[in-house]
Design a protein around this motif. Structure first.
Motif, PDB file in Angstrom:
ATOM      1  N   ASN A 149       0.843  -1.199   0.000  1.00  0.00           N
ATOM      2  CA  ASN A 149       0.000   0.000   0.000  1.00  0.00           C
ATOM      3  C   ASN A 149       0.877   1.247   0.000  1.00  0.00           C
ATOM      4  O   ASN A 149       1.058   1.895   1.033  1.00  0.00           O
ATOM      5  CB  ASN A 149      -0.912  -0.023   1.231  1.00  0.00           C
ATOM      6  N   PRO A 150       1.442   1.603  -1.165  1.00  0.00           N
ATOM      7  CA  PRO A 150       2.378   2.739  -1.231  1.00  0.00           C
ATOM      8  C   PRO A 150       1.773   4.039  -0.722  1.00  0.00           C
ATOM      9  O   PRO A 150       2.412   4.764   0.052  1.00  0.00           O
ATOM     10  CB  PRO A 150       2.719   2.822  -2.722  1.00  0.00           C
ATOM     11  N   LEU A 151       0.572   4.359  -1.139  1.00  0.00           N
ATOM     12  CA  LEU A 151      -0.033   5.628  -0.740  1.00  0.00           C
ATOM     13  C   LEU A 151      -0.391   5.635   0.743  1.00  0.00           C
ATOM     14  O   LEU A 151      -0.197   6.637   1.435  1.00  0.00           O
ATOM     15  CB  LEU A 151      -1.290   5.895  -1.580  1.00  0.00           C
ATOM     16  N   GLY A 152      -0.893   4.519   1.222  1.00  0.00           N
ATOM     17  CA  GLY A 152      -1.334   4.473   2.607  1.00  0.00           C
ATOM     18  C   GLY A 152      -0.213   4.482   3.616  1.00  0.00           C
ATOM     19  O   GLY A 152      -0.392   4.942   4.754  1.00  0.00           O
ATOM     20  N   HIS A 153       0.975   3.984   3.230  1.00  0.00           N
ATOM     21  CA  HIS A 153       2.060   3.845   4.201  1.00  0.00           C
ATOM     22  C   HIS A 153       3.239   4.798   3.968  1.00  0.00           C
ATOM     23  O   HIS A 153       4.150   4.850   4.788  1.00  0.00           O
ATOM     24  CB  HIS A 153       2.573   2.404   4.210  1.00  0.00           C
ATOM     25  N   ALA A 154       3.231   5.530   2.884  1.00  0.00           N
ATOM     26  CA  ALA A 154       4.362   6.414   2.592  1.00  0.00           C
ATOM     27  C   ALA A 154       4.560   7.448   3.698  1.00  0.00           C
ATOM     28  O   ALA A 154       5.681   7.645   4.186  1.00  0.00           O
ATOM     29  CB  ALA A 154       4.156   7.098   1.250  1.00  0.00           C
ATOM     30  N   GLU A 161       6.611   9.878   9.593  1.00  0.00           N
ATOM     31  CA  GLU A 161       6.375   9.582  11.004  1.00  0.00           C
ATOM     32  C   GLU A 161       7.449   8.692  11.638  1.00  0.00           C
ATOM     33  O   GLU A 161       7.673   8.769  12.840  1.00  0.00           O
ATOM     34  CB  GLU A 161       5.003   8.914  11.168  1.00  0.00           C
ATOM     35  N   SER A 162       8.115   7.840  10.831  1.00  0.00           N
ATOM     36  CA  SER A 162       9.045   6.868  11.400  1.00  0.00           C
ATOM     37  C   SER A 162      10.519   7.171  11.161  1.00  0.00           C
ATOM     38  O   SER A 162      11.349   6.988  12.054  1.00  0.00           O
ATOM     39  CB  SER A 162       8.724   5.459  10.857  1.00  0.00           C
ATOM     40  N   MET A 163      10.873   7.609   9.964  1.00  0.00           N
ATOM     41  CA  MET A 163      12.279   7.819   9.620  1.00  0.00           C
ATOM     42  C   MET A 163      13.027   8.785  10.549  1.00  0.00           C
ATOM     43  O   MET A 163      14.235   8.634  10.757  1.00  0.00           O
ATOM     44  CB  MET A 163      12.407   8.298   8.172  1.00  0.00           C
TER      45      MET A 163
END
Length: 362
Positions: A324-329, A335-337
């Motif tokens: 899910n590229p759009l949902g998790h980008a 948010e994580s990097m």
């Protein structure tokens, strides 16, 4: 002594026939449990379930056909007609609680967060060992996005929820690797999904009371089919409930109105943590709250988890991005990097703090 009487003496809280079945299962597992206990005493962590395969299913989460604000109370009947063995659905009826040595029950402090020194099996055992009527306490599972929210976003409400949590379990290979590389800390991994699965398979019985905030009606069927749970109360809040005082209070009220040994908050972060903290602050609730993300969806097969290879090598984020590229980008890159920046500033910054404490505002 008859088999039934033997079982009744060993497990007086069960019926004679059921107690006999449990006694047989207990005897059959004693050698394995002894070996596990020896491993723990020698400081060797028990085997984990990271390689367990889940039922194949599509990437992502199934659609929700439950209306906003609706709730369901499930009373699954007739699931176990013979009522002899609670292991029909693959769960241990009597799982002994192993007393861990002191060096395995302490805490690690990483980026200002105190993390329990527990594997998912140890954590599940401690959660299941709490009395049914114990005052409400809750568990959070910090991952990279959580560390970012705590250290950089200035979310005081989220920080307060973490401060009052009973257990904080490390959820994520990336934070675990960073703690090892930059601070020399060996922190056990205890993902919310693995703890949830261990509870369902090895500790929870069909009649155990369970309350769930979030997810879908389909989840009730999955819990019945896979794990035999038949005493489940489900409340599905509307979208944006966290900013709706009435809807938010309805979630807290539902938890108090449906006492349960296990309370799953399945509305994502930071909403789950906000709710757990609010239930704790309200007082009067019982059981253990579990902020475990999509753990129930993974356990029931409604959402497919990353294959073992991706999980072992810290690539679960990449698998989700492919699905899910759009949902998790945004979740991954925004948010994580930033956890890498937080770690670098903590380790090499001019105001660095020893022990992995973050110098950034909390």
């Amino acid at each position: 002594m008859s088999l039934e009487a033997h079982g009744s003496q060993r497990f007086p809280h069960l019926g004679e026939a059921r107690g006999a079945a449990v006694s047989l299962q207990f005897e059959g597992r004693r050698a394995g449990e002894f070996a596990m206990g020896m491993r723990l005493l020698e400081g060797i962590p028990p085997e984990t379930d990271h390689d367990r395969e889940f039922r194949p299913g599509p990437c992502g989460v199934s659609t929700d056909d439950t209306g906003p604000g609706e709730h369901r109370v499930s009373t699954f009947e007739g699931v176990m007609s013979n009522n002899l063995s609670p292991r029909v659905f693959g769960r241990a009826s009597e799982v002994p609680v192993v007393n861990l040595p002191p060096e395995q029950t302490g805490e690690h402090e990483f980026l200002g967060v105190k993390l329990a020194n527990l594997t998912e099996k140890d954590a599940a055992a401690q959660i299941a060992a709490r009395p049914v009527d114990a005052p409400f306490a809750y568990v959070v599972t910090p991952n990279a996005a959580h560390f970012n929210r705590l250290a950089r976003l200035g979310d005081k409400r989220f920080n307060d929820a973490y401060e009052h949590a009973w257990l904080r379990l490390l959820d994520g290979q990336i934070p675990r690797a960073l703690a090892k590389i930059f601070f020399g800390q060996s922190i056990p991994l205890a993902t919310g999904s693995d703890v949830t699965l261990d509870l369902l398979q090895n500790h929870m019985l069909p009649d155990d009371a369970v309350t769930i905030i979030g997810s879908t009606d389909e989840l009730l069927g999955g819990l019945k089919e896979r794990f035999g749970l038949r005493n489940v109360a489900l409340h599905v809040p509307p979208r944006g409930f966290v900013n709706n005082e009435t809807a938010f209070a309805a979630c807290v009220d539902f938890v108090l109105a449906h006492p349960a040994q296990y309370v799953f908050f399945a509305v994502g972060a930071p909403q789950s943590e906000y709710l757990a903290r609010a239930v704790f602050a309200r007082g009067g609730a019982v059981g253990t709250g579990l902020c475990v993300g999509s753990g129930l969806l993974f356990a029931t097969g409604l959402s497919r988890r990353a294959p073992p290879f991706f999980r072992r090598n810290g690539l679960e984020w990449f698998y989700r991005l492919m699905c899910n590229p759009l949902g998790h980008a945004r979740r991954i890159f925004v948010e994580s990097m930033p956890i890498f920046l937080i770690v670098l500033r903590t380790r090499f910054g001019s105001d660095k703090v020893s022990g992995g404490k973050s110098p950034l505002p909390m």
